[in-house]
Motif scaffolding. Sequence first.
Motif: not given
Ligand code: GLN
Length: 287
Positions: A95, A98, A189-193, A199, A203, A210-211, A241, A273
Amino acid sequence: MNSQSNQRIAEALRTAAQQHSLERLEAQWLLLYILGRPAHDRTWLLTHDTDTLDAATLAAFTACCQRRANGEPLAYITGYKEFFGLNLHVDARVLDPRADTETLVDWGLAVMADWPRPRVLDLGTGSGAIALALAHTRPDAQVSAVDASGNALTVAQANADRLGLRVQWLRGDWLHAQHTHSYDLIVSNPPYIPSADPHLAALTHEPLNALASGVDGLDDIRQIIQQAPAHLQPGGWLLLEHGYDQAEAVHSLLVAQGFTAVQHRLDLAGITRCTGGQLSTAWATVK
Ligand code: GLN
């Protein structure tokens, strides 16, 4: 009018902005990269804006602009990203770190400010950004970091070697990576989408694992919260996060798992966040 193969710097930057819809700042960074100059050298570009670029330089610059216009992170094109004052090498194996994640680093440092030789674990370390920032700021900390991707750990290990920082790298699935250790602080900061989030379409250059994290984006966060207590010292903290709209859900998950003092931190845009909590000092006796 100059031909395609022979442009002045000012003109090349203008063309990049117009033809590739790039922000001027990004076009400047890409040109500095191609010219082998540091990213902070923008004044050099301004004072040399009538210098002529040779055909090879111009072609290389145009290729970079095209990659950026296709949505590839700037950091993958230049091969590095500045994170918490550290110069990290990054590429498509990890990743793109950010700036918002610096919030998590700041919080972790504040939590362990009064602890001598804290034991810290970064889950899903990717490029190693969080672990390396913590290890750099707190040389006395014993920092470990986990990732399920061997490729990511290769990137992280190389960053640590280049920066001369000591982190123990562990391969595995969240806390299954190790069994014996007990930490004062776990950060992630794990994947969290959410997996169907539109969105994600923007990406596609970054590793999907990782997302994205299940239907509501919380699959990995749920696992981490569930596994963390067995690997935290009583009184230890778990800081996470998460997505812009997940603070309440993460708060509830932490409370349900027995965490106390659950609280939030905002990112640079003022979005909630990060959410974290403390394992009750009585946890060991009540479990
Ligand atoms: N913050 C990132 C984004 O929304 C995602 C990072 C994550 O999933 N840890 O683009």
